[in-house]
Design a protein around this motif. Structure first.
Motif, PDB file in Angstrom:
ATOM      1  N   LEU B 301       0.839  -1.199   0.000  1.00 31.68           N
ATOM      2  CA  LEU B 301       0.000   0.000   0.000  1.00 31.68           C
ATOM      3  C   LEU B 301       0.878   1.254   0.000  1.00 31.68           C
ATOM      4  O   LEU B 301       0.644   2.197  -0.753  1.00 31.68           O
ATOM      5  N   LYS B 302       1.920   1.226   0.829  1.00 30.50           N
ATOM      6  CA  LYS B 302       2.814   2.378   0.902  1.00 30.50           C
ATOM      7  C   LYS B 302       3.601   2.547  -0.390  1.00 30.50           C
ATOM      8  O   LYS B 302       3.778   3.662  -0.872  1.00 30.50           O
ATOM      9  N   ARG B 304       2.763   1.754  -3.367  1.00 35.85           N
ATOM     10  CA  ARG B 304       1.901   2.320  -4.407  1.00 35.85           C
ATOM     11  C   ARG B 304       1.711   3.813  -4.195  1.00 35.85           C
ATOM     12  O   ARG B 304       1.798   4.601  -5.126  1.00 35.85           O
ATOM     13  N   PHE B 305       1.420   4.192  -2.946  1.00 32.95           N
ATOM     14  CA  PHE B 305       1.142   5.589  -2.663  1.00 32.95           C
ATOM     15  C   PHE B 305       2.378   6.452  -2.922  1.00 32.95           C
ATOM     16  O   PHE B 305       2.357   7.371  -3.734  1.00 32.95           O
ATOM     17  N   TYR B 306       3.470   6.086  -2.249  1.00 33.10           N
ATOM     18  CA  TYR B 306       4.672   6.921  -2.353  1.00 33.10           C
ATOM     19  C   TYR B 306       5.364   6.753  -3.700  1.00 33.10           C
ATOM     20  O   TYR B 306       6.174   7.581  -4.084  1.00 33.10           O
ATOM     21  N   ILE B 315       5.055  15.475  -2.029  1.00 29.48           N
ATOM     22  CA  ILE B 315       5.463  15.227  -0.643  1.00 29.48           C
ATOM     23  C   ILE B 315       6.476  16.263  -0.152  1.00 29.48           C
ATOM     24  O   ILE B 315       6.328  16.818   0.935  1.00 29.48           O
ATOM     25  N   MET B 318       4.849  19.538   0.347  1.00 22.74           N
ATOM     26  CA  MET B 318       4.005  19.487   1.539  1.00 22.74           C
ATOM     27  C   MET B 318       4.850  19.630   2.797  1.00 22.74           C
ATOM     28  O   MET B 318       4.496  20.371   3.715  1.00 22.74           O
ATOM     29  N   LEU B 331      -4.793  18.701   6.964  1.00 21.15           N
ATOM     30  CA  LEU B 331      -5.075  19.262   5.639  1.00 21.15           C
ATOM     31  C   LEU B 331      -4.092  18.722   4.602  1.00 21.15           C
ATOM     32  O   LEU B 331      -4.486  18.397   3.479  1.00 21.15           O
ATOM     33  N   ALA B 332      -2.837  18.647   4.981  1.00 19.08           N
ATOM     34  CA  ALA B 332      -1.820  18.147   4.055  1.00 19.08           C
ATOM     35  C   ALA B 332      -2.162  16.724   3.610  1.00 19.08           C
ATOM     36  O   ALA B 332      -2.075  16.395   2.429  1.00 19.08           O
ATOM     37  N   VAL B 333      -2.584  15.906   4.551  1.00 16.53           N
ATOM     38  CA  VAL B 333      -2.948  14.522   4.220  1.00 16.53           C
ATOM     39  C   VAL B 333      -4.152  14.503   3.280  1.00 16.53           C
ATOM     40  O   VAL B 333      -4.171  13.781   2.285  1.00 16.53           O
ATOM     41  N   LEU B 336      -3.005  15.417  -0.184  1.00 16.37           N
ATOM     42  CA  LEU B 336      -2.238  14.344  -0.830  1.00 16.37           C
ATOM     43  C   LEU B 336      -3.169  13.236  -1.316  1.00 16.37           C
ATOM     44  O   LEU B 336      -3.008  12.723  -2.419  1.00 16.37           O
ATOM     45  N   PHE B 337      -4.173  12.907  -0.510  1.00 13.86           N
ATOM     46  CA  PHE B 337      -5.100  11.860  -0.947  1.00 13.86           C
ATOM     47  C   PHE B 337      -5.965  12.305  -2.124  1.00 13.86           C
ATOM     48  O   PHE B 337      -6.310  11.490  -2.967  1.00 13.86           O
ATOM     49  N   TYR B 340      -3.780  11.769  -5.018  1.00 12.41           N
ATOM     50  CA  TYR B 340      -3.629  10.331  -5.263  1.00 12.41           C
ATOM     51  C   TYR B 340      -4.870   9.755  -5.930  1.00 12.41           C
ATOM     52  O   TYR B 340      -4.792   9.023  -6.911  1.00 12.41           O
ATOM     53  N   ASP B 341      -6.036  10.124  -5.410  1.00 14.01           N
ATOM     54  CA  ASP B 341      -7.270   9.554  -5.946  1.00 14.01           C
ATOM     55  C   ASP B 341      -7.568  10.052  -7.346  1.00 14.01           C
ATOM     56  O   ASP B 341      -8.137   9.321  -8.157  1.00 14.01           O
ATOM     57  N   TYR B 345      -1.770   5.803  -9.915  1.00 12.17           N
ATOM     58  CA  TYR B 345      -0.315   5.650 -10.040  1.00 12.17           C
ATOM     59  C   TYR B 345       0.221   6.485 -11.186  1.00 12.17           C
ATOM     60  O   TYR B 345       1.411   6.637 -11.345  1.00 12.17           O
TER      61      TYR B 345
END
Lengths: 358, 358
Positions: B301-302, B304-306, B315, B318, B331-333, B336-337, B340-341, B345
């Motif tokens: 999961l990590k 893929r995200f990073y 990142i 941020m 807010l930063a999170v 970032l999501f 991502y969404d 990728y």
């Protein structure tokens, strides 16, 4: 005067207005208005999406006012007299014109759906002091949620001008590591008879400590406490210090007689001085903030994955196959991810975990 | 005889055939064919998707043959004489008709792109023994990758009939916790002069130990080693045991003279007996397997995200905003999501991290 007007004019019991604006929250907190501080914390603790969005807008404006306190973590086994010691320490600081906020982190309360600190009358004396603010742990939500709420509450208290923030661990579980990750200085309260009581501590807690205070060093217990101090200092010699350039030491204290309580503050002041000079203080704060973001990201990634209904269903099936030797761990992971990628968060169709091809 | 035929008929130096079938791998490993064992491990260590798929098909068939060894972790500070002690211990076991495999876990090798164990001539005597198999750490890939490869190599060695698997930590970092998570028994090698050498140990390593062996208890050093043993036993009294129902103790040993080496095996046999009787042994194995799956899920999961190009880019931006107080962590999170969404990728479009609205 209507009931509403009467309530509004009553400063000590302000009504819980439901519709404060972002600016009203921000101004109220910055002005140190206790009622609005309490409301802002309630807003931050709310799980309603509308409140969560507003809370972030409030926080964003408060961020520039934060960071000016010393953040102190307190932990200790149940029965170590933590609350009494915090109250005694907090009262002393208030008398020295400090403003003290006491927060609690209790991840277990998210399970029991009710914090054992719900009773706000603990630390009765301190919570009545005009320069102190005692807040129980947020009482619901996931563990990650409790952590976020506690951290944001800490920021609100800082913006409100509290210059000493005490974060207390409550309950068992991950709370020591969580609290260590949000404070500058971490204090572990112990009792005499080191060896035995230490058995009740979680592994590695001593290694998180910037200082150990052996409480109840009074009356017939005084000599035993002094012996325990020697024992702990010998133990500490074996361990790496929690903070670079700072030697963790053990001391005795008595919340009952007050002896040694001023020394807690002396140690913390010295710590602040030493670590500020070396830059370790600021460096840790920055790292803590960035680590916080990354741990929220990881929590959210996991919550999405494990929250997916098909994953929830497949996980237990997968664990059974694994234990029975019907699949390899890596194959199991591959299959779970193909279920996840095909279905996302949704519950589009029924899907059964394969035992793996060939 | 062609060169190829000649090589194929040479049992001691079989050719590295590139196209073994899944069944050939499986049979070769089960029959204990050293050349095929080595090839199967190489397959498991490969990062090529084709090899990875084949490796999983091989492993799946080997799983029923695994689990019958005792898995022993060895750790110790550099200079503690770990390799020499493992060699001496392994030779003794081989003489007692055990079959011993020695693996190494070195997460740092994924950074340096080359394991310090690349030199296979370490443990020279043991690696030449027909009943022993010494394998260096996989030398490339992510930390999670090294862990997976080491675990799968362990399974292959078990399927090949090695009944004692020694997993050695190498380098610094998370390797102690990683090795603890894949073994039944965890042994920490120490030196005399406890207090000082311990400074070089990572936090909490002692608390992972099922036994501590103080090495180099020979010649002029013998008395110091005995004193260190007393010190460590006092320290251990303060700590919770690593394994429920088992008391971790310190002992002395000399890899040089061999004195105390048989006692390592006595302690491990006793441990196996005690923990098997209480069910702790089997329970830990099951937990380790299930935890392994969950840690692979989290790693993926990590990754893929990073690994998403836009997240990578956002990142650092941020982190700058955070440190400057221009955004709140939550807010930063959120931002970032949403990046991502929206982008997954892919790298569909340029996207700049907002400072967060009002």
């Amino acid at each position: 005067m209507t009931e509403e007007k009467r309530l509004q004019s009553n400063q000590s019991f302000p009504p819980r207005r439901k519709h404060l604006s972002v600016d009203e929250y921000v101004q109220g907190v910055i002005n140190g208005n206790r009622a609005i501080i309490a409301q802002a914390i309630t807003l931050v603790e709310s799980n309603l999406p509308k409140h969560m969005e507003m809370a972030q807008n409030v926080l964003k404006q408060l961020i520039p006012y934060t960071g000016k306190s010393i953040r102190i973590g307190f932990t200790g086994v149940p029965g170590a007299g933590k609350s009494t010691l915090i109250e005694s320490f907090g009262m002393m600081l208030c008398e020295q014109n400090h403003r003290v906020a006491v927060l609690a982190v209790d991840p277990t309360s998210s399970v029991s759906k009710g914090s054992i600190l719900g009773d706000k009358t603990r630390m009765e004396q301190l919570s009545r002091h005009p320069d102190a603010y005692v807040r129980p742990s947020p009482s619901s939500g996931t563990l990650g949620g409790v952590t976020r709420k506690s951290r944001e509450t800490l920021l609100i208290c800082e913006a409100a001008g509290y210059d000493v923030i005490i974060v207390e661990t409550v309950g068992v579980g991950q709370s020591e590591i969580t609290v260590r990750s949000m404070v500058d200085f971490f204090l572990v309260i112990m009792l005499t008879g080191a060896g035995d009581e230490l058995q009740g501590m979680k592994k590695g807690v001593i290694e998180l400590a910037d200082a150990i205070f052996i409480n109840k060093a009074d009356g017939a217990n005084q000599q035993a406490a002094l012996n325990a101090k020697v024992d702990y200092n010998r133990l500490l010699h074996f361990l790496q210090p929690a903070t670079v350039g700072w030697e963790t030491k053990a001391f005795t204290v008595s919340a009952l007689t007050g002896e040694g309580v001023p020394h807690i503050w002396d140690v913390i002041k010295k710590y602040k001085e030493v670590t500020s000079r070396t830059g370790v203080f600021e460096k840790r704060r920055k790292e803590q903030m960035i680590n916080w973001v990354h741990s929220m990201i990881e929590d959210q990634l996991k919550a999405r994955f494990y929250g997916s209904p098909l994953i929830k269903k497949s996980i237990s099936e997968m664990e059974k196959f694994l234990v029975n030797g019907q699949t390899s761990p890596t194959l199991a992971v591959q299959q779970l991810f193909s279920i996840y990628d095909e279905n996302g968060y949704g519950n589009k169709k029924s899907y059964s975990l394969k035992r793996g091809g060939n």
